[in-house]
Scaffold this motif. Structure first.
Motif, PDB file in Angstrom:
ATOM      1  N   GLY A  91      37.414  52.477  24.088  1.00  0.00           N
ATOM      2  CA  GLY A  91      36.203  51.434  24.483  1.00  0.00           C
ATOM      3  C   GLY A  91      35.668  51.554  25.790  1.00  0.00           C
ATOM      4  O   GLY A  91      36.013  52.567  26.659  1.00  0.00           O
ATOM      5  N   ALA A  92      34.679  51.089  26.091  1.00  0.00           N
ATOM      6  CA  ALA A  92      33.839  51.531  27.583  1.00  0.00           C
ATOM      7  C   ALA A  92      34.654  50.869  28.556  1.00  0.00           C
ATOM      8  O   ALA A  92      35.465  50.090  28.740  1.00  0.00           O
ATOM      9  CB  ALA A  92      32.570  50.665  27.421  1.00  0.00           C
ATOM     10  N   ALA A  93      34.798  51.767  29.514  1.00  0.00           N
ATOM     11  CA  ALA A  93      35.596  51.409  30.864  1.00  0.00           C
ATOM     12  C   ALA A  93      34.579  50.806  31.595  1.00  0.00           C
ATOM     13  O   ALA A  93      33.441  51.281  32.044  1.00  0.00           O
ATOM     14  CB  ALA A  93      36.169  52.820  31.534  1.00  0.00           C
ATOM     15  N   GLU A  94      34.849  49.651  32.414  1.00  0.00           N
ATOM     16  CA  GLU A  94      34.122  49.196  33.128  1.00  0.00           C
ATOM     17  C   GLU A  94      35.023  48.267  34.383  1.00  0.00           C
ATOM     18  O   GLU A  94      35.936  47.641  34.007  1.00  0.00           O
ATOM     19  CB  GLU A  94      33.332  47.735  32.526  1.00  0.00           C
ATOM     20  CG  GLU A  94      32.225  47.082  33.198  1.00  0.00           C
ATOM     21  CD  GLU A  94      31.446  46.098  32.473  1.00  0.00           C
ATOM     22  OE1 GLU A  94      30.825  45.307  33.014  1.00  0.00           O
ATOM     23  OE2 GLU A  94      31.289  46.324  31.305  1.00  0.00           O
ATOM     24  N   ARG A  95      34.662  48.345  35.490  1.00  0.00           N
ATOM     25  CA  ARG A  95      35.219  47.975  36.488  1.00  0.00           C
ATOM     26  C   ARG A  95      34.392  47.523  37.838  1.00  0.00           C
ATOM     27  O   ARG A  95      33.632  48.111  38.134  1.00  0.00           O
ATOM     28  CB  ARG A  95      36.312  49.243  37.075  1.00  0.00           C
ATOM     29  CG  ARG A  95      37.203  48.626  38.250  1.00  0.00           C
ATOM     30  CD  ARG A  95      38.094  49.491  38.654  1.00  0.00           C
ATOM     31  NE  ARG A  95      38.763  49.169  40.017  1.00  0.00           N
ATOM     32  CZ  ARG A  95      39.760  49.679  40.659  1.00  0.00           C
ATOM     33  NH1 ARG A  95      40.049  51.040  40.156  1.00  0.00           N
ATOM     34  NH2 ARG A  95      40.573  49.330  41.475  1.00  0.00           N
ATOM     35  N   THR A  96      34.604  46.343  38.278  1.00  0.00           N
ATOM     36  CA  THR A  96      33.995  45.855  39.509  1.00  0.00           C
ATOM     37  C   THR A  96      34.921  45.765  40.633  1.00  0.00           C
ATOM     38  O   THR A  96      35.762  44.698  40.661  1.00  0.00           O
ATOM     39  CB  THR A  96      33.415  44.574  38.879  1.00  0.00           C
ATOM     40  OG1 THR A  96      32.688  44.439  37.924  1.00  0.00           O
ATOM     41  CG2 THR A  96      32.518  43.820  40.256  1.00  0.00           C
ATOM     42  N   PRO A  97      34.857  46.699  41.527  1.00  0.00           N
ATOM     43  CA  PRO A  97      35.868  46.507  42.387  1.00  0.00           C
ATOM     44  C   PRO A  97      35.652  45.576  43.595  1.00  0.00           C
ATOM     45  O   PRO A  97      34.779  44.813  43.442  1.00  0.00           O
ATOM     46  CB  PRO A  97      35.778  48.071  43.134  1.00  0.00           C
ATOM     47  CG  PRO A  97      34.675  48.480  42.691  1.00  0.00           C
ATOM     48  CD  PRO A  97      34.128  47.710  41.641  1.00  0.00           C
ATOM     49  N   PRO A  98      36.542  45.109  44.516  1.00  0.00           N
ATOM     50  CA  PRO A  98      36.197  44.187  45.605  1.00  0.00           C
ATOM     51  C   PRO A  98      34.921  44.308  46.227  1.00  0.00           C
ATOM     52  O   PRO A  98      34.533  45.394  46.294  1.00  0.00           O
ATOM     53  CB  PRO A  98      37.620  44.558  46.517  1.00  0.00           C
ATOM     54  CG  PRO A  98      38.537  45.059  45.740  1.00  0.00           C
ATOM     55  CD  PRO A  98      37.841  45.887  44.601  1.00  0.00           C
ATOM     56  N   ASP A  99      34.464  43.411  46.799  1.00  0.00           N
ATOM     57  CA  ASP A  99      33.651  43.240  47.639  1.00  0.00           C
ATOM     58  C   ASP A  99      33.105  44.445  48.537  1.00  0.00           C
ATOM     59  O   ASP A  99      34.195  44.691  49.411  1.00  0.00           O
ATOM     60  CB  ASP A  99      33.200  42.036  48.507  1.00  0.00           C
ATOM     61  CG  ASP A  99      32.916  40.887  47.482  1.00  0.00           C
ATOM     62  OD1 ASP A  99      32.436  41.182  46.519  1.00  0.00           O
ATOM     63  OD2 ASP A  99      32.705  39.591  48.082  1.00  0.00           O
ATOM     64  N   VAL A 136      38.157  54.004  44.429  1.00  0.00           N
ATOM     65  CA  VAL A 136      36.906  53.775  43.839  1.00  0.00           C
ATOM     66  C   VAL A 136      36.078  52.793  44.604  1.00  0.00           C
ATOM     67  O   VAL A 136      34.922  52.855  44.479  1.00  0.00           O
ATOM     68  CB  VAL A 136      37.107  53.172  42.304  1.00  0.00           C
ATOM     69  CG1 VAL A 136      37.712  52.159  42.322  1.00  0.00           C
ATOM     70  CG2 VAL A 136      35.920  53.502  41.457  1.00  0.00           C
ATOM     71  N   GLU A 137      36.942  51.842  45.344  1.00  0.00           N
ATOM     72  CA  GLU A 137      35.935  50.896  45.835  1.00  0.00           C
ATOM     73  C   GLU A 137      35.397  51.614  47.327  1.00  0.00           C
ATOM     74  O   GLU A 137      34.658  50.847  47.992  1.00  0.00           O
ATOM     75  CB  GLU A 137      36.934  49.668  46.229  1.00  0.00           C
ATOM     76  CG  GLU A 137      38.065  49.893  47.105  1.00  0.00           C
ATOM     77  CD  GLU A 137      39.235  50.132  46.450  1.00  0.00           C
ATOM     78  OE1 GLU A 137      40.270  50.344  47.119  1.00  0.00           O
ATOM     79  OE2 GLU A 137      39.273  50.485  45.181  1.00  0.00           O
ATOM     80  N   ASP A 138      35.720  52.717  47.978  1.00  0.00           N
ATOM     81  CA  ASP A 138      35.477  53.203  48.877  1.00  0.00           C
ATOM     82  C   ASP A 138      35.593  54.850  48.879  1.00  0.00           C
ATOM     83  O   ASP A 138      36.315  55.552  49.464  1.00  0.00           O
ATOM     84  CB  ASP A 138      36.364  52.727  50.117  1.00  0.00           C
ATOM     85  CG  ASP A 138      35.778  53.264  51.605  1.00  0.00           C
ATOM     86  OD1 ASP A 138      34.797  53.862  51.664  1.00  0.00           O
ATOM     87  OD2 ASP A 138      36.492  53.303  52.453  1.00  0.00           O
ATOM     88  N   PRO A 139      34.763  55.329  47.758  1.00  0.00           N
ATOM     89  CA  PRO A 139      35.093  56.731  47.399  1.00  0.00           C
ATOM     90  C   PRO A 139      34.562  57.680  48.691  1.00  0.00           C
ATOM     91  O   PRO A 139      33.740  57.371  49.474  1.00  0.00           O
ATOM     92  CB  PRO A 139      34.067  56.907  46.165  1.00  0.00           C
ATOM     93  CG  PRO A 139      33.086  55.928  46.448  1.00  0.00           C
ATOM     94  CD  PRO A 139      33.595  54.715  47.106  1.00  0.00           C
TER      95      PRO A 139
END
Length: 157
Positions: free
Chosen positions: A2-10, A66-69
């Motif tokens: 399925g689709a990968a979806e991620r919303t990292p921390p602010d 991922v939240e700070d690449p």
């Protein structure tokens, strides 16, 4: 899968949305400049966006957290990027490969590169744009093409 979806921390109070058909992590290959850090690979219908920018591509690699690449590499036919500056002006770019160096705030567009802002468009094999300084460098075997329209073209007359 399925689709990968991620919303990292602010990040600066705003979330980053990441979508793709598939995602997996692997260690960076030292032979390609990697340091052995983890790399998130995203394949198929890739999109990553924040409050004032958006990138789309066929596939992507995210180096660093991922939240700070540290680096985002996009591959596509073409890969696309759009961002809004502090004045509300939208700049768009595209190329077969786009590399975004987040901490340096530099975007590299490769392979049929094109960038457009306000009333100017630039086409070349490679375009490097410094977002912070609003400066660019360009090169290519076929030269560099500038297309001016609107006020920029009027200023030349």
């Amino acid at each position: 899968m399925g689709a990968a979806e991620r919303t990292p921390p602010d990040l600066d109070g705003e979330p980053i949305l990441i979508r793709a058909d598939r995602a997996w992590e692997a260690a960076a290959d030292a032979t390609t400049g990697g340091t052995g850090d983890q790399v998130l690979h995203l394949q198929g219908n890739f999109e990553m966006r924040g409050p004032d920018w958006r990138v789309t591509a066929d596939s992507a690699q995210v180096r660093g957290p991922v939240e700070d690449p540290e680096q985002l590499t996009l591959l596509g036919t073409p890969a696309k990027i759009a961002f809004t500056d502090d004045d509300g002006e939208v700049t768009t770019g595209q190329g077969g490969r786009i590399v975004y160096w987040r901490r340096r705030e530099v975007v590299e567009l490769h392979d049929s590169a094109k960038i457009q802002a306000k009333d100017i468009a630039i086409v070349s094999s490679k375009i490097v744009y410094d977002l912070k300084e609003e400066r660019l460098r360009s090169s290519g075997g076929d030269g560099i093409k500038f297309v001016l329209s609107g006020d920029a073209a009027k200023d030349l007359h």
